[in-house]
Design a protein around this motif. Sequence first.
Motif, PDB file in Angstrom:
ATOM      1  N   ALA A 175      77.177  63.810 -24.136  1.00  0.00           N
ATOM      2  CA  ALA A 175      78.495  64.354 -23.806  1.00  0.00           C
ATOM      3  C   ALA A 175      79.042  63.734 -22.520  1.00  0.00           C
ATOM      4  CB  ALA A 175      78.411  65.875 -23.662  1.00  0.00           C
ATOM      5  N   GLY A 176      78.167  63.494 -21.541  1.00  0.00           N
ATOM      6  CA  GLY A 176      78.605  62.893 -20.285  1.00  0.00           C
ATOM      7  C   GLY A 176      79.206  61.518 -20.477  1.00  0.00           C
ATOM      8  N   ASN A 177      78.538  60.659 -21.236  1.00  0.00           N
ATOM      9  CA  ASN A 177      79.065  59.318 -21.487  1.00  0.00           C
ATOM     10  C   ASN A 177      80.271  59.355 -22.426  1.00  0.00           C
ATOM     11  OD1 ASN A 177      77.269  57.966 -19.812  1.00  0.00           O
ATOM     12  ND2 ASN A 177      75.743  57.705 -21.426  1.00  0.00           N
ATOM     13  N   LEU A 178      80.308  60.359 -23.301  1.00  0.00           N
ATOM     14  CA  LEU A 178      81.461  60.507 -24.193  1.00  0.00           C
ATOM     15  C   LEU A 178      82.733  60.793 -23.398  1.00  0.00           C
ATOM     16  CD1 LEU A 178      82.658  60.826 -27.054  1.00  0.00           C
ATOM     17  CD2 LEU A 178      82.004  63.242 -26.949  1.00  0.00           C
ATOM     18  N   ILE A 179      82.632  61.624 -22.373  1.00  0.00           N
ATOM     19  CA  ILE A 179      83.808  61.932 -21.534  1.00  0.00           C
ATOM     20  C   ILE A 179      84.362  60.659 -20.912  1.00  0.00           C
ATOM     21  CG2 ILE A 179      84.547  63.090 -19.410  1.00  0.00           C
ATOM     22  CD1 ILE A 179      82.560  65.347 -20.134  1.00  0.00           C
ATOM     23  N   ASP A 180      83.477  59.801 -20.395  1.00  0.00           N
ATOM     24  CA  ASP A 180      83.916  58.516 -19.826  1.00  0.00           C
ATOM     25  C   ASP A 180      84.674  57.700 -20.866  1.00  0.00           C
ATOM     26  OD1 ASP A 180      81.960  59.585 -18.124  1.00  0.00           O
ATOM     27  OD2 ASP A 180      81.352  57.616 -17.411  1.00  0.00           O
ATOM     28  N   SER A 181      84.065  57.561 -22.043  1.00  0.00           N
ATOM     29  CA  SER A 181      84.631  56.704 -23.083  1.00  0.00           C
ATOM     30  C   SER A 181      85.975  57.226 -23.582  1.00  0.00           C
ATOM     31  CB  SER A 181      83.652  56.598 -24.256  1.00  0.00           C
ATOM     32  OG  SER A 181      82.441  55.990 -23.862  1.00  0.00           O
ATOM     33  N   MET A 182      86.120  58.529 -23.659  1.00  0.00           N
ATOM     34  CA  MET A 182      87.340  59.105 -24.199  1.00  0.00           C
ATOM     35  C   MET A 182      88.478  59.124 -23.178  1.00  0.00           C
ATOM     36  SD  MET A 182      85.857  62.296 -26.476  1.00  0.00           S
ATOM     37  CE  MET A 182      87.479  62.778 -27.071  1.00  0.00           C
ATOM     38  N   PHE A 183      88.180  59.463 -21.916  1.00  0.00           N
ATOM     39  CA  PHE A 183      89.253  59.816 -20.979  1.00  0.00           C
ATOM     40  C   PHE A 183      89.393  58.921 -19.757  1.00  0.00           C
ATOM     41  CE2 PHE A 183      87.929  63.903 -22.967  1.00  0.00           C
ATOM     42  CZ  PHE A 183      89.077  64.115 -23.715  1.00  0.00           C
TER      43      PHE A 183
END
Length: 220
Positions: free
Chosen positions: A105-113
């Motif tokens: 989830a942490g890396n997903l936030i970077d990739s998305m936003f």
Amino acid sequence: MKYRHILIIVLLILVVDQSLKFWIKTNMFMQQEFIIFPNWFRIHFIENEGMAYGLKFGGDFGKIFLTLFRLVAVVFGFYYLNKLVKEKYHKGLLICGALILAGAAGNLIDSMFYGLIFNDSVGYEVAKFMPAGGGYGSFLHGRVVDMLYFPLYEGYLPSWVPFKGGDYFVFFRPVFNVADAAISVGVVTILLFQKKFFAAHQHPKQPTESNNTVTNDHIA
């Protein structure tokens, strides 16, 4: 262990991961580093286009695919961990699952936003949060912020080392983040303790015809 405990672990890791990334992004320029402990630990700012530890995956399409895969994995992860909690799996397995989920989830936030909310870190310029001119990328095209660097050994290898003898060598070379570390700790711990974690939920072997057959050779 209850499901809310899983959520608390995930939230705590996300807060630490995102707080550090936010500070790095708004206080350091690309490739800048601070030496924390000489010879083995540095804060070194880079951005990762792809997977954990600086690995990459197939250009622009690969970036979108990887981000969407992370999104599906995180959503499924919350559902699956809730299922494991209800089935009363080992506490250690649930904690490891929470670590992996939080890291994803942490890396997903970077990739998305991050492409939307930060401008680029170019040269000696420090990125700004929510810049007037917009971010450096579009939705799903953010870059993952990495900063933890542990060069435990740097130097030229002895000539007798096969293949790499005489080459300059750094161990451990990859730069990573808190999310990557959470994923790695969770996965490695599950691999090391899988027998203990899954022992209570292993199905006993079904009886076969051969081991249920009563022999009558010695019955008169």
